[in-house]
Enzyme design. Structure first.
Site, PDB file in Angstrom:
ATOM      1  N   ASP A  30       0.913  -1.312  -0.299  1.00 60.43           N
ATOM      2  CA  ASP A  30      -0.104  -0.273  -0.141  1.00 60.43           C
ATOM      3  C   ASP A  30       1.020   1.264   0.138  1.00 60.43           C
ATOM      4  O   ASP A  30       1.853   1.156   1.235  1.00 60.43           O
ATOM      5  CB  ASP A  30      -0.655  -0.297   0.758  1.00 60.43           C
ATOM      6  CG  ASP A  30      -1.740   0.924   1.214  1.00 60.43           C
ATOM      7  OD1 ASP A  30      -1.843   2.304   0.802  1.00 60.43           O
ATOM      8  OD2 ASP A  30      -3.281   0.813   1.680  1.00 60.43           O
ATOM      9  N   ASN A  87     -12.882  -2.297   2.834  1.00 60.41           N
ATOM     10  CA  ASN A  87     -13.869  -1.359   2.675  1.00 60.41           C
ATOM     11  C   ASN A  87     -14.729  -0.806   1.598  1.00 60.41           C
ATOM     12  O   ASN A  87     -14.445  -1.286   0.849  1.00 60.41           O
ATOM     13  CB  ASN A  87     -13.188   0.075   3.114  1.00 60.41           C
ATOM     14  CG  ASN A  87     -12.184   0.489   3.789  1.00 60.41           C
ATOM     15  OD1 ASN A  87     -12.377  -0.053   4.798  1.00 60.41           O
ATOM     16  ND2 ASN A  87     -10.872   0.802   3.890  1.00 60.41           N
ATOM     17  N   GLN A  94     -14.136   3.573   0.795  1.00 62.14           N
ATOM     18  CA  GLN A  94     -13.424   2.385  -0.430  1.00 62.14           C
ATOM     19  C   GLN A  94     -12.615   3.574  -0.692  1.00 62.14           C
ATOM     20  O   GLN A  94     -13.085   5.051  -1.805  1.00 62.14           O
ATOM     21  CB  GLN A  94     -14.036   2.076  -1.077  1.00 62.14           C
ATOM     22  CG  GLN A  94     -13.387   1.037  -1.852  1.00 62.14           C
ATOM     23  CD  GLN A  94     -14.521  -0.030  -2.755  1.00 62.14           C
ATOM     24  OE1 GLN A  94     -15.592   0.799  -3.324  1.00 62.14           O
ATOM     25  NE2 GLN A  94     -14.515  -1.148  -3.477  1.00 62.14           N
ATOM     26  N   HIS A 100     -10.579  -4.396  -2.789  1.00 63.17           N
ATOM     27  CA  HIS A 100      -8.846  -4.685  -2.107  1.00 63.17           C
ATOM     28  C   HIS A 100      -9.241  -5.214  -1.107  1.00 63.17           C
ATOM     29  O   HIS A 100      -9.698  -4.669  -0.503  1.00 63.17           O
ATOM     30  CB  HIS A 100      -8.031  -3.784  -2.197  1.00 63.17           C
ATOM     31  CG  HIS A 100      -8.685  -2.292  -2.148  1.00 63.17           C
ATOM     32  ND1 HIS A 100      -9.796  -1.371  -2.506  1.00 63.17           N
ATOM     33  CD2 HIS A 100      -8.349  -1.760  -1.063  1.00 63.17           C
ATOM     34  CE1 HIS A 100      -9.090  -0.269  -1.355  1.00 63.17           C
ATOM     35  NE2 HIS A 100      -9.089  -0.702  -0.770  1.00 63.17           N
ATOM     36  N   HIS A 102      -6.947  -5.335   2.346  1.00 66.04           N
ATOM     37  CA  HIS A 102      -5.803  -4.736   3.682  1.00 66.04           C
ATOM     38  C   HIS A 102      -5.811  -5.893   4.218  1.00 66.04           C
ATOM     39  O   HIS A 102      -6.185  -7.072   5.021  1.00 66.04           O
ATOM     40  CB  HIS A 102      -6.747  -3.796   4.342  1.00 66.04           C
ATOM     41  CG  HIS A 102      -7.102  -2.168   2.907  1.00 66.04           C
ATOM     42  ND1 HIS A 102      -6.443  -0.805   3.028  1.00 66.04           N
ATOM     43  CD2 HIS A 102      -8.445  -1.856   3.117  1.00 66.04           C
ATOM     44  CE1 HIS A 102      -6.692  -0.269   2.525  1.00 66.04           C
ATOM     45  NE2 HIS A 102      -7.972  -1.208   2.000  1.00 66.04           N
TER      46      HIS A 102
END
Length: 152
Positions: A30, A87, A94, A100, A102
Site C-alpha cells: 500500500d 472497505n 473505499q 481490495h 487490506h
C-alpha cells in the site's frame, strides 16, 4: 476499467511494489500504509463491491491475504497479529473503487500508533503524499521471496 489505478497496476501500466501475482489476483504494498508491511490484495477483474465477485474469487482473495500474512514474520515484517479488512463501497471509505483486501500487520501495543497512522493516512491521501517507492520495494522483496518459496 481505464481510469482505475488498480486496473492499471494489474495491467502493468502503473508501478507497484509487487508481493504476489497469479492468474486471478495480485498483492502489492500500500502506498499509503498504516504500518510498515501494509499490503493490498486485488482481483485482476475490476469490481467495486465484494458481492460483484463470484464465491471462488472472493475466497481466493482471502486465501492470498492469509498467505501474505503468514509470510510476513519470515520476511522480516514485525507481525504479532493482523487486521484483514475490506472497505466495501464509497460509504465505507473505499478510497479506490476496486475491490481490495487490506492486510495490516499489527504489533502488541501499537494501537495508538496505528490510530495516528490512520489519521495521517487520510491527510496523505488528500495531499497525494505516497510512501517512497524504494521503501516499499525493500519490504516487498523479502515478502515476495517468502511467498515464492511456497511454504505458506
Amino acid at each position: 476499467m481505464s481510469d482505475c489505478i488498480f486496473c492499471a497496476i494489474s495491467a502493468g501500466t502503473a508501478p507497484a511494489s509487487l508481493v504476489w501475482r497469479d492468474a486471478q489476483s495480485m498483492a502489492f504494498m500500500d502506498v499509503f500504509p498504516w504500518a510498515p508491511g501494509h499490503v493490498l490484495v486485488i482481483p485482476h477483474r475490476h469490481a467495486v463491491h465484494l458481492h460483484e465477485l463470484d464465491t471462488e474469487l472472493r475466497s481466493h482473495l482471502f486465501e492470498v491475504a492469509n498467505r501474505v500474512r503468514q509470510a510476513m514474520p519470515a520476511a522480516g515484517i514485525p507481525c504479532d497479529g493482523a487486521h484483514f479488512f475490506v472497505n466495501d463501497g464509497k460509504a465505507a471509505n473505499q478510497s479506490v473503487p476496486h475491490v481490495h483486501v487490506h492486510v495490516l500487520p499489527r504489533r502488541w501495543g501499537d494501537g495508538k500508533k496505528v490510530l495516528a497512522s490512520f489519521t495521517a493516512r487520510w491527510a496523505k491521501l488528500a495531499l497525494g503524499r505516497a510512501a517512497a517507492r524504494g521503501e516499499l520495494d525493500q519490504l516487498a522483496g523479502p515478502l515476495r521471496a517468502e511467498l515464492e518459496k511456497g511454504r505458506v
